[in-house]
Enzyme design. Sequence first.
Site, PDB file in Angstrom:
ATOM      1  N   PRO A 177       0.788  -1.224   0.000  1.00 10.37           N
ATOM      2  CG  PRO A 177      -0.182  -1.128   2.112  1.00 10.37           C
ATOM      3  CD  PRO A 177       0.488  -2.079   1.160  1.00 10.37           C
ATOM      4  CG  ASN A 178      -0.262   4.321   1.240  1.00  9.18           C
ATOM      5  OD1 ASN A 178      -1.225   4.862   0.710  1.00  9.18           O
ATOM      6  ND2 ASN A 178      -0.340   3.749   2.434  1.00  9.18           N
ATOM      7  CD  GLU A 223      10.383  -7.469   6.260  1.00  6.44           C
ATOM      8  OE1 GLU A 223      10.685  -8.572   6.786  1.00  6.44           O
ATOM      9  OE2 GLU A 223       9.892  -6.524   6.905  1.00  6.44           O
ATOM     10  CG  ASP A 280      -0.706 -17.145   8.453  1.00  2.00           C
ATOM     11  OD1 ASP A 280       0.284 -17.169   9.217  1.00  2.00           O
ATOM     12  OD2 ASP A 280      -1.889 -17.161   8.869  1.00  2.00           O
ATOM     13  NE  ARG A 294       9.665   6.431   8.571  1.00  2.00           N
ATOM     14  CZ  ARG A 294       8.744   6.194   7.627  1.00  2.00           C
ATOM     15  NH1 ARG A 294       8.919   5.172   6.780  1.00  2.00           N
ATOM     16  NH2 ARG A 294       7.670   6.935   7.535  1.00  2.00           N
ATOM     17  CG  HIS A 330      10.852  -2.199   5.144  1.00  2.00           C
ATOM     18  ND1 HIS A 330       9.504  -2.159   4.909  1.00  2.00           N
ATOM     19  CD2 HIS A 330      11.113  -3.355   5.792  1.00  2.00           C
ATOM     20  CE1 HIS A 330       8.962  -3.263   5.408  1.00  2.00           C
ATOM     21  NE2 HIS A 330       9.913  -4.012   5.952  1.00  2.00           N
ATOM     22  CB  ILE A 331      12.244   2.783   0.552  1.00  2.00           C
ATOM     23  CG1 ILE A 331      11.769   1.946  -0.639  1.00  2.00           C
ATOM     24  CG2 ILE A 331      12.970   4.049   0.097  1.00  2.00           C
ATOM     25  CD1 ILE A 331      10.574   2.527  -1.364  1.00  2.00           C
ATOM     26  CB  SER A 332      12.275   4.659   5.312  1.00  2.00           C
ATOM     27  OG  SER A 332      11.271   3.796   5.826  1.00  2.00           O
ATOM     28  NE  ARG A 382       3.877   6.744   1.527  1.00  2.00           N
ATOM     29  CZ  ARG A 382       4.164   5.571   2.031  1.00  2.00           C
ATOM     30  NH1 ARG A 382       4.799   4.670   1.289  1.00  2.00           N
ATOM     31  NH2 ARG A 382       3.840   5.271   3.257  1.00  2.00           N
ATOM     32  CG  HIS A 419       4.709  -2.023  10.339  1.00  2.00           C
ATOM     33  ND1 HIS A 419       6.031  -2.377  10.499  1.00  2.00           N
ATOM     34  CD2 HIS A 419       4.694  -1.018   9.418  1.00  2.00           C
ATOM     35  CE1 HIS A 419       6.779  -1.588   9.706  1.00  2.00           C
ATOM     36  NE2 HIS A 419       5.992  -0.779   9.043  1.00  2.00           N
ATOM     37  NE  ARG A 448       6.623   4.631   9.913  1.00  2.46           N
ATOM     38  CZ  ARG A 448       5.544   4.734   9.140  1.00  2.46           C
ATOM     39  NH1 ARG A 448       5.189   3.736   8.359  1.00  2.46           N
ATOM     40  NH2 ARG A 448       4.813   5.827   9.141  1.00  2.46           N
ATOM     41  CE1 TYR A 457       8.920   5.126   2.786  1.00  2.00           C
ATOM     42  CE2 TYR A 457       7.357   6.944   2.820  1.00  2.00           C
ATOM     43  CZ  TYR A 457       7.850   5.772   3.363  1.00  2.00           C
ATOM     44  OH  TYR A 457       7.267   5.238   4.488  1.00  2.00           O
ATOM     45  CB  ALA A 467       1.177   0.346   6.386  1.00  2.00           C
ATOM     46  CG  ASN A 521       8.362  -1.871   0.669  1.00  2.00           C
ATOM     47  OD1 ASN A 521       7.730  -1.954   1.710  1.00  2.00           O
ATOM     48  ND2 ASN A 521       9.015  -0.777   0.313  1.00  2.00           N
TER      49      ASN A 521
HETATM   50  C1  DQA Z   1       8.066   1.161   4.130  1.00  2.00           C
HETATM   51  C2  DQA Z   1       8.066   1.400   5.631  1.00  2.00           C
HETATM   52  C3  DQA Z   1       6.681   1.163   6.211  1.00  2.00           C
HETATM   53  O1  DQA Z   1       6.690   1.395   7.618  1.00  2.00           O
HETATM   54  C4  DQA Z   1       5.684   2.114   5.575  1.00  2.00           C
HETATM   55  O2  DQA Z   1       4.384   1.864   6.057  1.00  2.00           O
HETATM   56  C5  DQA Z   1       5.727   2.094   4.095  1.00  2.00           C
HETATM   57  C6  DQA Z   1       7.017   1.994   3.417  1.00  2.00           C
HETATM   58  C7  DQA Z   1       9.433   1.481   3.475  1.00  2.00           C
HETATM   59  O3  DQA Z   1       9.626   1.079   2.337  1.00  2.00           O
HETATM   60  O4  DQA Z   1      10.260   2.164   4.085  1.00  2.00           O
HETATM   61  O5  DQA Z   1       4.700   2.232   3.425  1.00  2.00           O
HETATM   62  O6  DQA Z   1       7.805  -0.217   3.884  1.00  2.00           O
END
Ligand code: DQA
Length: 140
Positions: free
Chosen positions: A9-10, A95, A84, A104, A97-99, A17, A77, A108, A22, A74, A71
């Site tokens: 998502p997002n 897995e 599963d 943070r 994560h960009i950040s 964003r 978390h 997270r 990011y 959200a 990735n």
């Molecule tokens: C994220 C970190 C997550 O906490 C956040 O909800 C995201 C992006 C990252 O790529 O840093 O949507 O997965």
Amino acid sequence: MNIQIINGPNLNLLGKRETSIYGSQSFEAFFETLKARFPEHTLHYYQSNVEGEIVNKLHEVGFSFDGIVINAGAYTHTSVAIHDAIGGIKTPVVEVHISNVYAREEFRHKSLITSKCAGMLTGFGMEGYALALNYLIAPK
Ligand code: DQA
């Protein structure tokens, strides 16, 4: 090798964003550079804002592809369903994560999916996807 990248998502808003966190590149633009860097492999990209659709994609590719980079945004978390699904498939999952999620908010710091993944990369920006690919294509 056939490798699936899944963004949750997002992440369709990358480039627009929260650019201070990011960056200003869209995933589509980054994906073109990624394909050029890994010409011997077939990279597939899927993004969804819907938890069940991410579960469906994991099921669809998770018995035939050679690797998956996820990735989960959200859902990382919160999602027992994605935990599963990763646990139920055969294809190794990395897995990303960009950040740096540990630099943070505390909510997270907990990932429900890491325990089912081969490993986790966080805080390397978009380069994290390339690092994950390097792991997945390396001889084992
Ligand atoms: C994220 C970190 C997550 O906490 C956040 O909800 C995201 C992006 C990252 O790529 O840093 O949507 O997965």
